[in-house]
Design an enzyme around this catalytic site. Structure first.
Site, mmCIF file in Angstrom:
data_model
loop_
_atom_site.group_PDB
_atom_site.id
_atom_site.type_symbol
_atom_site.label_atom_id
_atom_site.label_comp_id
_atom_site.label_asym_id
_atom_site.label_seq_id
_atom_site.Cartn_x
_atom_site.Cartn_y
_atom_site.Cartn_z
ATOM 1 N N PRO A 2 0.881 -1.262 -0.021
ATOM 2 C CG PRO A 2 -0.555 -1.584 1.691
ATOM 3 C CD PRO A 2 0.628 -2.058 1.327
ATOM 4 C CD GLU A 3 3.090 2.898 -4.439
ATOM 5 O OE1 GLU A 3 3.041 4.115 -4.705
ATOM 6 O OE2 GLU A 3 3.335 1.916 -5.282
#
Ligand SMILES: [Zn+2]
Length: 292
Positions: A2-3
């Site tokens: 996840p960014e």
């Protein structure tokens, strides 16, 4: 992994659901011995019950739960971590590592297939997030981007992904921003001229806003606080589109290795020496000039 847009989507989902509620119980699975980094797992589980969640903020890819005793519960999801808000009687979620029971009979569940995620309970958040660069969504001025590229000969993509330079971007959004800006990912960061920094600054903002609108990208494991996938994976321009035609010019998207990571770009829209080719003396053969 996840960014920023994925972590921010989770934060926004959780805000109306858990802020103002008090943690009543913590269950830490014995198969996740490395999840809690600070303090000891026993102290962590003892300290949280009775704490009200006052606010949730984010720094880069870290989530910070502000607690009523002034401390912070900090969460990093790493590769496969997920934070799910469920009712107490909802079916079990696979790979549950820890859950926090709340005073409204709901649970904040943390699941993690690969068990690489981390949690901290600290008085000073800077102890965990203090080394991060400016947040790519909140704190990135043109000048900040200019100064973090100046003097750095590393490829611009590596600089964008360096969390101590700029917090929040990983492989997906650094590639997408470089495509939008028309900059080759291998370009030395310091070789960008001011126009290119302007284009990149605008592109980072656009890419993040777009991805937030699509509630993040779910190429693999990412799900939001309700367990739903994001939609931005259907809208990427270069990421994981090897050999597919560029939407702008039709050229096949290429994949190269850069710093050990696969990197995707359009060889026509993101020319290697963009910015420099205009300064090449006319009499020099094209090949010799581009080899420098
Ligand atoms: Zn193209």
């Amino acid at each position: 992994m996840p960014e920023l847009p994925e972590v921010e989507t989770i934060r926004r989902d959780l805000l109306p659901r858990v802020v103002g509620h008090t943690i009543t119980h913590v269950f830490l699975s014995p198969d996740a011995p490395r999840l809690v980094r600070w303090p000891s797992p026993a102290e962590f589980c003892r300290a949280l019950p009775g704490q009200r969640i006052e606010a949730i903020s984010r720094r880069g890819k870290y989530l910070l739960f502000h607690l009523s005793d002034g401390r912070y519960l900090i969460v990093h999801l790493r590769m496969t971590g997920a934070l799910l808000h469920r009712t107490k009687d909802a079916p079990d979620d696979p790979y549950l590592r820890i859950h926090f029971s709340l005073d409204d009979r709901s649970e904040l569940r943390y699941t993690d297939l690969r068990k690489l995620g981390s949690m901290w309970l600290v008085e000073e958040p800077e102890a965990v997030v203090g080394k991060l660069g400016p947040d790519a969504l909140e704190g990135l001025s043109w000048q900040a981007l200019r100064s973090l590229t100046d003097g750095r000969s590393a490829p611009i993509k590596a600089v964008l992904m360096d969390q101590q330079a700029l917090a929040g971007l990983g492989n997906i959004y650094s590639e997408e921003a470089l495509f939008l800006a028309g900059i080759h990912p291998r370009r030395p960061a310091k070789s960008l001229n001011d126009d290119e920094v302007t284009r990149l600054h605008r592109a980072i903002g656009e890419v993040l806003a777009e991805a937030l609108g699509h509630r993040g990208s779910s190429f693999r494991d990412y799900v939001d606080a309700e367990g739903r996938q994001g939609q931005h994976q259907w809208h990427v321009r270069v990421y994981r589109r090897t050999d597919e035609p560029c939407y702008t010019c039709g050229t096949q998207i290429q994949r190269i290795k850069l710093g050990g990571r696969s990197t995707h770009f359009c060889p026509r829209c993101q020319r290697r020496m963009d910015g420099d080719h205009r300064r090449r003396p006319r009499h020099l053969p094209r090949r010799a000039a581009s080899d420098t």
